[in-house]
Structure formats: structure tokens, C-alpha cells
Design an enzyme around this catalytic site. Structure first.
Site, PDB file in Angstrom:
ATOM      1  CD  GLU A 118      -3.043  -1.168   0.346  1.00 31.14           C
ATOM      2  OE1 GLU A 118      -3.068  -0.296  -0.547  1.00 31.14           O
ATOM      3  OE2 GLU A 118      -3.890  -2.065   0.455  1.00 31.14           O
ATOM      4  CG  HIS A 141      -4.387  -0.107   5.468  1.00 30.87           C
ATOM      5  ND1 HIS A 141      -5.774  -0.049   5.495  1.00 30.87           N
ATOM      6  CD2 HIS A 141      -4.077  -1.336   4.995  1.00 30.87           C
ATOM      7  CE1 HIS A 141      -6.254  -1.191   5.037  1.00 30.87           C
ATOM      8  NE2 HIS A 141      -5.247  -1.991   4.734  1.00 30.87           N
ATOM      9  CG  HIS A 143      -7.393  -5.167   7.694  1.00 28.64           C
ATOM     10  ND1 HIS A 143      -6.813  -6.344   7.233  1.00 28.64           N
ATOM     11  CD2 HIS A 143      -7.049  -4.216   6.784  1.00 28.64           C
ATOM     12  CE1 HIS A 143      -6.153  -6.120   6.112  1.00 28.64           C
ATOM     13  NE2 HIS A 143      -6.260  -4.835   5.815  1.00 28.64           N
ATOM     14  CG  HIS A 214      -9.186  -3.210   2.406  1.00 23.49           C
ATOM     15  ND1 HIS A 214      -8.398  -2.999   1.299  1.00 23.49           N
ATOM     16  CD2 HIS A 214      -8.328  -3.613   3.363  1.00 23.49           C
ATOM     17  CE1 HIS A 214      -7.136  -3.273   1.585  1.00 23.49           C
ATOM     18  NE2 HIS A 214      -7.066  -3.649   2.839  1.00 23.49           N
TER      19      HIS A 214
HETATM   20  P1  13P Z   1       1.155  -5.488   3.100  1.00 17.89           P
HETATM   21  O1  13P Z   1       1.545  -6.781   3.800  1.00 17.89           O
HETATM   22  O2  13P Z   1       1.726  -5.408   1.713  1.00 17.89           O
HETATM   23  O3  13P Z   1       1.475  -4.292   3.973  1.00 17.89           O
HETATM   24  O4  13P Z   1      -0.433  -5.509   2.882  1.00 17.89           O
HETATM   25  C1  13P Z   1      -1.330  -5.648   3.930  1.00 17.89           C
HETATM   26  C2  13P Z   1      -2.643  -5.000   3.648  1.00 17.89           C
HETATM   27  O5  13P Z   1      -3.411  -4.786   4.569  1.00 17.89           O
HETATM   28  C3  13P Z   1      -2.998  -4.615   2.256  1.00 17.89           C
HETATM   29  O6  13P Z   1      -4.128  -3.814   2.220  1.00 17.89           O
HETATM   30 ZN    ZN Z   2      -5.420  -3.969   4.064  1.00 18.43          ZN
END
Ligand code: 13P
Ligand code: ZN
Length: 269
Positions: A118, A141, A143, A214
Site C-alpha cells: 500500500e 492502514h 482492518h 477492507h
Molecule cells: P502489506 O503486507 O503489503 O502491507 O499488505 C497488507 C494490507 O493490509 C494490504 O491492504
Molecule cells: Zn489492508
């Protein structure tokens, strides 16, 4: 040997990333390699670091970031786990520098760990902040379960619907996430389109954006503050869910009560 040896302030910044990575795992927001962090460390770079050779060939960012030419970042490695990063940040992430062309970067330390997939989202947001003369500290970022769950309902994807509901669950959410939660419609993970939509939505005037089905993307002066923004929003989502679990739709603070908050605390919305 690590680049952090004998660099106490740089180590402290990377340690704060490791601390947040541990929280993300504990909260259940970081399954497998889920989530990523990028932190600007340019202010802590010394002359000796500048003369370090690159590890491997230059790589493409995937998008143009002209205002980041010569800037340095710590990035989580792609495919790396937050729970591993919490223990060993320099084995699960790397320090990179953006080249003068604003299109490529080099990995500098400690090992050739490829940055997160990302990276376009992270660096595009850092680039815009730099362009505005407010270089941003950290982008995150992750989840978060309940916020991602909300994004599976059309109702909460409507402009500002989730933001208003979350603000109304507990006064602190509006105080500590005063510009609220923007929404980015579903897009392919790691794509430049997702990166551009993330930047555009933040620019509309939000603290955090929700990536439909996401996760979320937050930006702040440091990684702990970026984490706090997501934490307060997800706490509100948990209160909403708890009320629903008790069998009722929560009332939420009234518009008048929220207006009163904004006036009392000088909030922007
Ligand atoms: P990476 O392992 O490349 O950081 O990706 C994790 C992710 O959450 C992609 O949206
Ligand atoms: Zn992600």
C-alpha cells in the site's frame, strides 16, 4: 548491527511504531500481514546515514511523489506481520529514501525488506502534506473489525452517515476525531486508484477514511495519534454494536448536543 544502534531518537520513533503494531495485533485488527504503517523520519537523518549505500536497486513508488524527493521513511514490509513487527521492527520493515526524481525510492536499512504493497496510498498522502508545508508524521492502514463491518451496509456508506452516527455514540469521538470518517468505495487493494481516492477523500476534510469492505486509513502527526483516531472511531462502533446486541437502536446524542460540543471545543464541523 542496526541503524538504530547509537541513534536514540530514531530508535524511539521506531519503537513507537512497534508499540502501535502490538496494539493492532491485540485488538484483532491485524490478521496475518494485515495493515501497514509509514512514518516520516527525515528530521532524524544524520550525515552518516546520508552516505549509506542503498540495499539493492532503486524501486518505483508506483505514483509521482515530487514533494518527497530526498525524504526518508520507515515502512512496514509487505507480507510482514504486525505481531512480528512489534518485537522486531527492523526485521519486519525498512528505512527507505525517496530519490530526487520523486518516482523511485531506495531501501537503506537494516535489510532489503520490501515496503508495504500500500506504499502508493501512504506516500501520496505524505506527498500532499509536504506540498502544503505541513509534512505529516505518520500514516496507518488497519482492518478494525467493527468499522469494516459497518462498511458492508449501504446505509453507512452514504456520505457522512457513519461519521455522524459514530460521533453521536460518545462525546469524545467528536472531540478527538473532529473532522470525522470519510468513505472510499471498494477498490483493488494496493492500487494507485485506491491511493488517489484515499488522498482525495482526506482532502475533502476528514481525519480518517473507511475503505469499503477492507479497512481504514488514518493520518496524523505521529503514529500513536493516528492509532488513537482509529481507536476512538472503532470504540463508537463497538458502543453501537453493544446497543444493537441489547436489542435496541441506540438513540445517539442529538444534533443540538453535538453542536454544543463543537462550539465548546472549537471543533471544525
Ligand atoms: P502489506 O503486507 O503489503 O502491507 O499488505 C497488507 C494490507 O493490509 C494490504 O491492504
Ligand atoms: Zn489492508
Amino acid at each position: 548491527m542496526s541503524i538504530l544502534d547509537s541513534r536514540a531518537t530514531l530508535k524511539a520513533r521506531i519503537d513507537s511504531v512497534a508499540e502501535v503494531a502490538g496494539y493492532l495485533w491485540q485488538k484483532g485488527w491485524a490478521e496475518r500481514n494485515g495493515g501497514n504503517i509509514t512514518v516520516n523520519v527525515t528530521d532524524l537523518v544524520d550525515g552518516q546515514m546520508r552516505s549509506l549505500p542503498a540495499l539493492g536497486a532503486p524501486k518505483r513508488v508506483g505514483t509521482a511523489v515530487p514533494h518527497l524527493a530526498g525524504q526518508w521513511f520507515y515502512c512496514k514490509g509487505t507480507g510482514k506481520r504486525m505481531r512480528d513487527l512489534a518485537r522486531a521492527p527492523m526485521d519486519n520493515g525498512a528505512i527507505i529514501r525517496v530519490l530526487e526524481d520523486g518516482l523511485q525510492y531506495e531501501i537503506v536499512a537494516d535489510r532489503e525488506v520490501l515496503p508495504t504493497s500500500e506504499l502508493p496510498s501512504h506516500l501520496l498522502v505524505h506527498d500532499r502534506m509536504a506540498a502544503k508545508g505541513t509534512p505529516c508524521g505518520a500514516t496507518l492502514h488497519t482492518h478494525p473489525i467493527e468499522l469494516v463491518a459497518l462498511s458492508h451496509s449501504r446505509r453507512w456508506l452514504e456520505k457522512d452517515a457513519a461519521s455522524r452516527m459514530l460521533w453521536s455514540m460518545i462525546p469524545e469521538t467528536k472531540a478527538f476525531c473532529p473532522r470525522g470518517l470519510g468513505v472510499v468505495p471498494y477498490m483493488l487493494p494496493s492500487s494507485v486508484d485506491l491511493a488517489q481516492a484515499t488522498l482525495d477523500t482526506l482532502e475533502e476534510g476528514y481525519d480518517v477514511v473507511l475503505w469499503e469492505k477492507h479497512g481504514v486509513f488514518a493520518v496524523d502527526t505521529d503514529i500513536m495519534s493516528a492509532f488513537d483516531q482509529v481507536d476512538v472511531l472503532n470504540k463508537s462502533a463497538l458502543i453501537y454494536l453493544a446497543a444493537k446486541g441489547m436489542g435496541f437502536e441506540p438513540e445517539g446524542m442529538s444534533d443540538a448536543q453535538m453542536k454544543e460540543m463543537s462550539a465548546a471545543f472549537g471543533l471544525p464541523k
